[in-house]
Structure formats: C-alpha cells, structure tokens
Design a protein around this motif. Structure first.
Motif, mmCIF file in Angstrom:
data_model
loop_
_atom_site.group_PDB
_atom_site.id
_atom_site.type_symbol
_atom_site.label_atom_id
_atom_site.label_comp_id
_atom_site.label_asym_id
_atom_site.label_seq_id
_atom_site.Cartn_x
_atom_site.Cartn_y
_atom_site.Cartn_z
ATOM 1 N N ASN A 196 0.692 -1.224 0.356
ATOM 2 C CA ASN A 196 0.183 0.163 0.334
ATOM 3 C C ASN A 196 1.204 1.249 -0.293
ATOM 4 O O ASN A 196 0.526 2.251 0.346
ATOM 5 N N LYS A 197 2.098 0.900 -0.192
ATOM 6 C CA LYS A 197 2.841 2.412 -0.475
ATOM 7 C C LYS A 197 2.395 3.776 -1.286
ATOM 8 O O LYS A 197 2.843 4.622 -0.658
ATOM 9 N N HIS A 198 1.106 3.400 -2.527
ATOM 10 C CA HIS A 198 1.384 4.247 -2.704
ATOM 11 C C HIS A 198 0.393 5.347 -2.120
ATOM 12 O O HIS A 198 0.296 6.769 -2.540
ATOM 13 N N LEU A 236 12.472 9.613 0.182
ATOM 14 C CA LEU A 236 11.277 9.621 0.111
ATOM 15 C C LEU A 236 10.915 10.217 -1.089
ATOM 16 O O LEU A 236 10.113 10.532 -2.136
ATOM 17 N N ASN A 237 12.219 11.814 -1.331
ATOM 18 C CA ASN A 237 12.162 12.323 -1.764
ATOM 19 C C ASN A 237 12.362 11.404 -3.330
ATOM 20 O O ASN A 237 11.666 12.110 -4.466
ATOM 21 N N ARG A 238 13.277 10.514 -3.840
ATOM 22 C CA ARG A 238 13.713 9.679 -4.273
ATOM 23 C C ARG A 238 12.451 9.071 -4.413
ATOM 24 O O ARG A 238 11.602 9.132 -6.036
ATOM 25 N N GLU A 239 11.932 8.723 -3.569
ATOM 26 C CA GLU A 239 10.635 7.601 -3.817
ATOM 27 C C GLU A 239 9.711 8.886 -4.545
ATOM 28 O O GLU A 239 8.937 7.968 -5.467
ATOM 29 N N THR A 240 9.185 9.516 -3.715
ATOM 30 C CA THR A 240 8.337 10.594 -4.398
ATOM 31 C C THR A 240 8.226 10.712 -5.933
ATOM 32 O O THR A 240 7.218 10.908 -7.046
ATOM 33 N N ASN A 241 9.756 11.329 -6.677
ATOM 34 C CA ASN A 241 9.665 11.134 -7.902
ATOM 35 C C ASN A 241 10.115 10.046 -8.742
ATOM 36 O O ASN A 241 8.947 10.656 -9.753
ATOM 37 N N LYS A 242 10.153 9.349 -8.136
ATOM 38 C CA LYS A 242 10.094 8.284 -9.183
ATOM 39 C C LYS A 242 8.077 7.187 -9.060
ATOM 40 O O LYS A 242 7.793 7.392 -10.383
ATOM 41 N N PHE A 243 7.354 8.452 -8.084
ATOM 42 C CA PHE A 243 6.325 7.230 -7.644
ATOM 43 C C PHE A 243 5.679 8.499 -8.984
ATOM 44 O O PHE A 243 4.391 8.882 -9.354
#
Length: 251
Positions: A196-198, A236-243
């Motif tokens: 449920n990471k999205h 999280l900055n990297r993960e949110t950009n990928k998302f």
C-alpha cells in the motif's frame, strides 16, 4: 554557622489558557543530587510559591512514562526542545528556563496540544492494514539488515522536537514535518506495508508534503532518539519523484 542550602532557580513561562496572556514566574527549590526537571516541577506543585514569596497556582505540564518513551513531557528547556524526564538538573545551567513548545497550541503553562502530529500520521496512512480479526499466520520475513535500520525509524515517540527545530513548520506553511515523512519510509519498508505504499507516497506530493522540506537538517540534530530523519527525507524525495513520474506516464 550552618552552610546555606543550595537551591535550584527556575524561570517558567506561565499561561492560564490558550487565549490568555503569558507571563514569567520564578521558583527556588532545594537542591538534591540526580534530580530531573519533572522531579523539580513536582516539588513546585507541592508548594507553588514564587521566589518573591507570592502564592501562585501549580505549574501545569504533561508526563506519562518518565522513561523518554512517550514524548509527552517535551518542552523547551533552556531554549531547546527536550524531554523533562531525562533532562538532569546537574547538566543544566541556571536559571533553568522552561517554556512550552512554540510550534503547537498551548493548553496551559507547559502543556501543549500535539494533535496535529497524529493528524499528519493519518494523512500519510502510517499503519499497515490487515484483513479480519482472525489469525492470518506469520507474515513475510524481513531481511535482518533491513530490519535493523527500520527499527531505528520505529523509535519515533511523536515528541515534537523535530517539529520545534524545523523552520519550515510555521503558521505560514502546511509542511507535515519530518516525523510523519519518516514513518512513511518505515511502513513502506515493511513487506506487507509495501503493498500500500502508493497510499503513503501520494499525500507527500500534495501541499505540505516532501517538496516543502527546506533541508535545514535541524530535525536530525534535535531528535532525542537520533533517528536518521534526513536519510528518510532524502529517500522519500527520491521515491515520490519516481512515483510521480510513474503516475504521469500511466495517464
């Protein structure tokens, strides 16, 4: 002639209610070894008389575990956000100045309302959903290396020290703060929570999310549990950009 007894001088910012004017009061209590700030506040509570001999009301503060686990007794001690239970008198210069945290609404005296931090945890879905109340059996295992760094993130006690130190947390900003963002990393690292990471990454793209971090890095220095908050913010900055990119490509 008997030696004069040593005393501890406190200067405390008092406020009778959320909409009341604040004032300063000073107190002297007898010195003993190995006292903490909570012990001294309890002494003042027994006999609420100022240094000038004026009777006053007992000082209001909040505490619970007295073991630096709950975060309830966090206040500004000599200008720095700390837990009163672990702030030792012998390590503090006098007069010891006690003030409420400035980033949260004052309830009374040193007691503040940290509800916004728990609201932010709801915003980022800082939990792992499970179905049913029956035994689901053992979940997927985490690699030990991953479990060790994730455990460090789980030490957060929602005390508010990182919020107090962060310049981006103010009345003109909706920034949710480093604590909630770090919890997103914790629950997204869990094998079950990852599904449920999205739901956790999406709120970080909204106003007040990860983009509002000014990278001052005050939070990691202020955290009493030494949680690697700046590492979480970078991750999280990297993960949110990928998302965000993946979401745009799927449209």
């Amino acid at each position: 002639m008997a030696e004069q007894q040593k005393t501890i001088r406190f200067k405390i910012r008092r406020q009778d209610g959320p909409d009341k004017q604040s004032r300063w009061e000073e107190f002297d209590i007898p010195y003993r070894e190995k006292l903490n700030v909570i012990s001294c506040l309890m002494e003042i509570q027994k006999k609420p008389v100022t240094s000038e001999g004026k009777k006053t009301t007992p000082v209001v503060w909040e505490c619970n575990c007295l073991e630096e686990v709950c975060g309830a007794c966090t206040m500004n001690i000599n200008g720095q956000g700390k837990q009163a239970c672990s702030a030792l008198i012998d390590q503090l210069p006098q007069p010891i100045v006690l003030e409420p945290l400035t980033k949260f609404p004052v309830v009374r005296d040193l007691m503040v309302d940290r509800q916004i931090m728990f609201d932010h945890l709801k915003t980022v879905h800082a939990w792992i959903p499970i179905d049913g109340t029956y035994n689901l059996g053992s979940g997927p295992r985490m690699a030990e290396v991953k479990r060790q760094w994730a455990y460090e993130l789980s030490k957060c006690m929602t005390c508010g020290c990182c919020m107090e130190a962060c310049p981006q947390v103010n009345s003109r900003s909706k920034f949710i703060g480093p604590s909630a963002i770090s919890q997103v990393r914790l629950f997204n690292a869990h094998p079950t929570g990852e599904m449920n990471k999205h739901e956790r990454l999406e709120p970080l793209l909204d106003e007040g999310g990860i983009a509002d971090c000014g990278n001052s890095q005050n939070c990691v220095r202020a955290c009493p549990k030494e949680i690697p908050l700046t590492t979480s913010l970078a991750d999280l900055n990297r993960e949110t950009n990928k998302f965000a990119l993946d979401r745009w490509l799927r449209k």
